[in-house]
Write a protein that holds these residues in place. Structure first.
Motif, mmCIF file in Angstrom:
data_model
loop_
_atom_site.group_PDB
_atom_site.id
_atom_site.type_symbol
_atom_site.label_atom_id
_atom_site.label_comp_id
_atom_site.label_asym_id
_atom_site.label_seq_id
_atom_site.Cartn_x
_atom_site.Cartn_y
_atom_site.Cartn_z
ATOM 1 N N VAL A 38 0.975 -1.082 0.105
ATOM 2 C CA VAL A 38 0.075 -0.055 -0.089
ATOM 3 C C VAL A 38 1.013 1.243 -0.091
ATOM 4 O O VAL A 38 1.654 1.351 0.923
ATOM 5 N N HIS A 39 0.870 1.819 -1.137
ATOM 6 C CA HIS A 39 1.716 3.008 -1.249
ATOM 7 C C HIS A 39 0.867 4.332 -1.295
ATOM 8 O O HIS A 39 0.068 4.591 -2.004
ATOM 9 N N SER A 40 1.392 5.249 -0.365
ATOM 10 C CA SER A 40 0.527 6.491 -0.217
ATOM 11 C C SER A 40 1.228 7.599 -1.199
ATOM 12 O O SER A 40 2.474 7.528 -0.993
ATOM 13 N N LEU A 41 0.409 8.487 -1.635
ATOM 14 C CA LEU A 41 0.792 9.412 -2.334
ATOM 15 C C LEU A 41 0.425 10.640 -1.652
ATOM 16 O O LEU A 41 -0.662 10.880 -1.437
ATOM 17 N N MET A 42 1.330 11.352 -1.234
ATOM 18 C CA MET A 42 1.031 12.592 -0.210
ATOM 19 C C MET A 42 1.506 13.812 -0.757
ATOM 20 O O MET A 42 2.640 13.950 -1.682
ATOM 21 N N GLY A 43 0.885 15.008 -0.632
ATOM 22 C CA GLY A 43 1.345 16.364 -1.031
ATOM 23 C C GLY A 43 0.131 17.190 -0.553
ATOM 24 O O GLY A 43 -1.054 16.761 -0.538
ATOM 25 N N GLU A 44 0.488 18.617 -0.886
ATOM 26 C CA GLU A 44 -0.544 19.589 -0.568
ATOM 27 C C GLU A 44 -1.561 19.255 -1.857
ATOM 28 O O GLU A 44 -1.273 18.723 -2.774
ATOM 29 N N ARG A 220 5.448 17.868 -4.068
ATOM 30 C CA ARG A 220 5.493 19.266 -3.749
ATOM 31 C C ARG A 220 5.548 20.005 -5.038
ATOM 32 O O ARG A 220 6.673 20.007 -5.682
ATOM 33 N N ASN A 221 4.659 20.670 -5.078
ATOM 34 C CA ASN A 221 4.756 21.742 -6.309
ATOM 35 C C ASN A 221 5.058 21.041 -7.662
ATOM 36 O O ASN A 221 5.853 21.347 -8.342
ATOM 37 N N GLY A 222 4.671 20.006 -7.941
ATOM 38 C CA GLY A 222 4.811 19.038 -9.117
ATOM 39 C C GLY A 222 5.996 18.446 -8.998
ATOM 40 O O GLY A 222 6.300 17.667 -10.314
ATOM 41 N N ALA A 223 6.661 18.469 -7.953
ATOM 42 C CA ALA A 223 7.900 17.693 -8.237
ATOM 43 C C ALA A 223 8.096 16.795 -7.059
ATOM 44 O O ALA A 223 7.439 16.598 -6.035
ATOM 45 N N LEU A 224 9.098 15.643 -7.211
ATOM 46 C CA LEU A 224 9.225 14.765 -6.262
ATOM 47 C C LEU A 224 9.970 15.223 -5.130
ATOM 48 O O LEU A 224 11.027 15.544 -5.388
ATOM 49 N N VAL A 225 9.652 14.818 -3.836
ATOM 50 C CA VAL A 225 10.509 15.057 -2.846
ATOM 51 C C VAL A 225 11.037 14.169 -2.182
ATOM 52 O O VAL A 225 12.296 14.041 -1.883
ATOM 53 N N VAL A 239 4.970 15.969 7.221
ATOM 54 C CA VAL A 239 4.264 17.426 7.076
ATOM 55 C C VAL A 239 5.504 18.319 6.576
ATOM 56 O O VAL A 239 4.864 19.035 5.562
ATOM 57 N N THR A 240 6.452 18.275 7.389
ATOM 58 C CA THR A 240 7.391 19.194 6.835
ATOM 59 C C THR A 240 7.770 19.207 5.254
ATOM 60 O O THR A 240 7.894 20.132 4.542
ATOM 61 N N LYS A 241 7.892 17.620 4.727
ATOM 62 C CA LYS A 241 8.342 17.813 3.447
ATOM 63 C C LYS A 241 7.045 18.015 2.483
ATOM 64 O O LYS A 241 7.327 18.552 1.542
ATOM 65 N N MET A 242 5.885 17.899 2.993
ATOM 66 C CA MET A 242 4.559 18.117 2.009
ATOM 67 C C MET A 242 4.614 19.848 2.069
ATOM 68 O O MET A 242 4.364 19.974 0.820
ATOM 69 N N ASP A 438 -5.574 20.772 1.933
ATOM 70 C CA ASP A 438 -4.165 20.131 2.499
ATOM 71 C C ASP A 438 -3.782 21.014 3.719
ATOM 72 O O ASP A 438 -4.310 22.011 3.896
ATOM 73 N N VAL A 439 -2.862 20.387 4.357
ATOM 74 C CA VAL A 439 -2.259 21.272 5.431
ATOM 75 C C VAL A 439 -2.038 22.885 5.136
ATOM 76 O O VAL A 439 -2.179 23.720 6.216
#
Lengths: 511, 340
Positions: A38-44, A220-225, A239-242, A438-439
């Motif tokens: 199970v792979h979560s895709l996270m981001g604002e 984040r902003n269309g780029a991979l973090v 959260v900081t990464k997001m 998002d946060v």
């Protein structure tokens, strides 16, 4: 449980780039999905999650990059293409046909046939078999519409299994489910994971992400973090990464919301015995200048009903409303706007923004409504107001001519907020303004509410997130079973206390 | 004819038979209502006319007189089930009829003229379908274009009525297949055949289920990987084809082609479909219901002419029935949405 790196990936996306007019939606993003995880895709909102999913499922064409599914490089043009390659998607707003039965929805397009026609007996049997294998015990011949959203979501997943999906994408599947329903869904997800299905999970609920995921990819902003196994990425780091910044903004909010409110004068709006048979028992509510009154309670407790009566969106059959001490007739939203009361609905798509208009047009709508349609707001004033609110609320993209329908949920909410603020209200009613966003956007909106109230705006703030209510409000009205059961001083109560009050207090003692 | 024509017994435990039945067949309620109205009309007329109404002759004539409308209603059901509308069918019927009459009058054999009539109708339907599906034109507007096109083409073929003398065509109408006092004509068989084929297609083929799915939610149907574009265009082609077939039936019935035939008949067909329980927003309804709707419509017409009342009463009663049915449908849709 967590798939090890030795398993060959089922989906490999490399260097995916997608440009929309004026926006780089995805910038050289890599994404890998392995069987049995199970792979979560996270981001604002606006980070590119939906775009990445749509690139994978053939809804959007990619400008560069490669998509490899089960070792084979693929380009999908339609959802049907992707489905045939074993990639099924279950969306937040269930994409099934409510006019058909559960069994039909499960089997649609894949019904067993006999002698030139659909063999309904076999179709129902197949549907029942698939439903049983995921533990869903409902009548396959009942209408889909007669079941809850949660059940419908499970039906959509079962349909994906009929298509023998190797990859299952769940886009915000839990946003309208209660806790028991989430557990049921998660049981099914774990079951599928054990069967080797690769699951791509998108959710705004961090708890759920940590409960179910094996791995997290952050955008984040269309780029991979980055991509991380769940146990190597604590929440604060995620959260900081997001959002790319620390959550210090929220910390400063804490103080400003605990301002003392002068409640000796005339309340801005005062409702006495406001009620409607079968909808809400008569309730009182007072809001003073510069005050944020939170309304807490479970979904369906009467939170929305109370403010709709106050705003005149529904007609009360009992009680009266006073504005600035004078009795006021608020029988329609029109009256409410005349009395400088604005209401931002929880249903932002249907009762909020106009998706086919631009950001600027949406913001101006509110001003125009108050002016009356005969007197056009001068273009220069419009531009100034629009620019001011885009800047103040951080609407992204900061383009007044972007269509609101193309914005992410959080940014639509900001536009909606801007529209009501542009009418210079004295009382702003916000119903679930931060749901499903998002946060970062959440923090922006909370900050703005807090800032405006300290400048004298009165706010009624409804949210299912009690922490948010406690952070913003000075006073919390608690609702249960379509009744106001009491009021709490937000400085005197903590989260546990509030939960306990919602659950237990007020028994027998009507507020 | 239900989608789930397998078993109807209730389950051993859990919800009662009635609950199960309603939860499974809620969408059939408007069609049951149409049947009830038809029965009320029959019984009412029988009492009012002192036993002179329910006779084999009258009932047989009901099918004979309304066969063309039944064929149109069958095609219309497909389109309305997708959530569309087809205003062209009255004109298409006139065009097909006058085209056939003209071809036959010029000595073209029937086995060429009849397929030409059907293809002419299907072609106009195809045009409408392509406009709707690929050019995103509102069905109302696209089929309005079809309405004018069909009528114009009919006038191009001939401005006046053309008598049909081809025995094969007249046979369709003049033959009475008798069973006691009951009879049915080949035109009636054509109409019933159209209903049977449509019912089979809608309920027992994947194409038919796709039609229903589109009516439920076109976007969902697309995301479910169904062949939406093809099915939607096909719905209009079928409606056009039925328009052509109705032209044949009407030409046989009246013994002539006439370019002014069927003005406003598209609205009669829509009315019959709606009275028969198909919901205008699509996704719910049955072709059998449309047949009942046509019979309701025809029965009202017969009663009015029996009573010697003004024909305007026909319009008023049909209007009132439509209103009633649309309100009933709203209630049903609201109820099923409310239960979510």
């Amino acid at each position: 449980m967590p798939a090890d790196n030795e398993v060959p990936p089922i989906v490999e996306m490399r260097g995916i780039t997608i440009r929309f007019p004026g926006v780089l939606a995805l910038d050289n993003v890599d994404f890998t999905l392995r069987p049995g995880e199970v792979h979560s895709l996270m981001g604002e909102n606006g980070a590119g999650k939906s775009t990445l999913i749509k690139a994978l499922t053939g809804v959007y064409a990619i400008d560069s990059g490669t998509i490899t599914v089960a070792g084979e490089q693929r380009t999908f043009h339609t959802a049907a293409d992707a489905q045939e390659a074993g990639i099924s998607t279950v969306y937040q707003e269930v994409n099934l046909c409510a006019n058909l039965t559960v069994g039909e929805n499960v089997m649609l397009g894949h019904e067993p046939r006999r002698a030139g026609g659909i063999d309904w007996r076999a179709t129902q049997r197949e549907a029942a078999r698939h439903m049983e294998s995921l533990g869903l015990a409902i009548d396959p011949r009942s209408m889909l519409a007669s079941h809850s959203i949660a059940i419908q979501q499970l039906v959509a997943i079962i349909r994906a299994m009929v298509l023998e999906a190797k990859v299952l994408i769940l886009d915000e599947p839990t946003s309208s489910l209660d806790r028991g329903e989430v557990d049921q869904l998660f049981a099914v997800i774990r079951d599928l994971r054990a069967k080797g299905v690769a699951i791509l999970f998108v959710s705004h609920f961090l708890d759920q992400v940590y409960e179910i995921s094996d791995r997290i990819t952050v955008l984040r902003n269309g780029a991979l973090v980055g991509e991380h196994p769940i146990e190597e990425l604590p929440r604060d780091a995620l959260v900081t990464k997001m959002i790319g910044r620390e959550l210090e903004d929220l910390a400063t909010l804490e103080k400003s919301s605990h301002r003392a409110i002068d409640r000796t004068g005339t309340p801005v709006v005062k409702a006495e015995g406001l009620g409607k048979r079968g909808v809400l028992e008569p309730a009182d509510l007072e809001i003073y200048e510069g005050e944020v009154v939170g309304i807490a309670g479970l979904l369906g407790s009467g939170r929305t009903e109370l403010v709709r009566l106050l705003y005149g969106a529904d007609r009360p059959d009992a009680g009266q409303v006073e504005v600035q001490g004078a009795p006021a007739k608020v029988h329609s939203p029109r009256h409410a706007i005349d009395h400088r009361i604005s209401f931002s609905s929880e249903n932002r798509r249907e009762e909020g923004v106009v998706a086919d208009l631009t950001v600027a047009e949406n913001i101006v709508l509110g001003m125009q409504a108050r002016q009356g349609w005969m007197r056009k707001v001068p273009k220069k004033d419009q531009d100034a107001v629009v620019a001011e609110y885009i800047e103040a609320l951080g609407v992204r993209p900061a383009n007044p001519n972007a269509l609101v329908g193309n914005l992410s949920g959080g940014n639509q909410q900001k536009v909606l907020l801007a529209r009501w603020l542009a009418t210079a209200p004295e009382l702003l009613i916000l119903d679930e303004p931060t749901r499903g966003i998002d946060v970062g956007a959440k923090a922006d909106i909370q900050k703005k509410v807090s800032e405006l109230s300290s400048q004298g705006l009165s706010v009624i703030f409804i949210s299912s997130e009690l922490e948010e209510v406690l952070r913003l409000a000075q006073r919390v009205a608690v609702m249960r079973d379509r009744r106001k059961i009491g009021e709490l001083d937000a400085t005197q109560v903590d989260l546990d206390g509030l939960i306990d009050y919602i659950a237990n207090a007020g028994e027998g003692s009507a507020a | 004819m239900t989608a789930m024509a397998t078993r109807t017994e209730s389950r051993e435990s859990g919800p009662s038979f009635l609950q199960t039945f309603v939860s499974r067949h809620g969408s059939m309620m408007p069609t049951f209502a149409a049947v009830a109205i038809l029965l009320v009309l029959f019984v009412g007329a029988e009492i009012f006319l002192r036993g002179d109404f329910i006779t084999p002759r009258n009932i047989s004539a009901l099918l004979l007189d309304n066969a063309y409308l039944l064929v149109l209603a069958v095609g219309m059901t497909f389109v309305i089930l997708t959530g569309g509308i087809d205003l062209s069918v009255g004109s298409v019927m006139a065009f097909s009829g006058i085209l056939g009459a003209k071809l036959l009058a010029e000595g073209v054999p029937a086995f060429v003229a009849v397929p030409a009539m059907l293809l002419g109708g299907a072609a106009i339907g195809l045009m409408i379908g392509i406009l709707v599906q690929y050019f995103n034109v509102q069905p109302f507007i696209a089929s309005l274009a079809g309405l004018f096109l069909g009528r114009g083409l009919a006038y191009v073929v001939s401005l006046s009525s053309i008598k049909v003398e081809e025995p094969g065509i007249l046979w369709l109408q003049s033959t009475r297949i008798r069973l006691g006092d009951w009879y049915i004509t080949p035109t009636g068989l054509i109409a019933l055949g159209a209903v049977a084929v449509a019912a089979f297609v809608l309920h027992l083929t994947r194409f038919g289920r796709t039609i229903y799915a589109i009516g439920g939610s076109e976007q969902s149907a697309r995301l479910m990987g169904l062949k939406v574009a093809r099915a939607k265009v096909m719905a209009y082609v079928i409606s056009g084809l039925c328009g052509g077939l109705a032209g044949l039936v009407l030409t046989a019935y009246s013994g002539a082609g006439y370019p002014r035939n069927g003005i406003g008949t598209e609205l009669d067909a829509i009315a019959a479909v709606v009275i028969g329980g198909t919901i205008l927003t699509g996704g719910r309804g049955y072709v059998i219901g449309s047949m009942i709707g046509v019979f309701v419509y025809g029965t009202i017409k017969t009663i009015i002419s029996f009573m010697g009342a003004e024909q305007s009463w026909m319009q008023i009663i049909v209007g009132a029935l439509l209103l009633l049915f649309i309100v009933v449908q709203r209630a049903i849709v609201a109820r099923s949405e409310g239960r979510r």
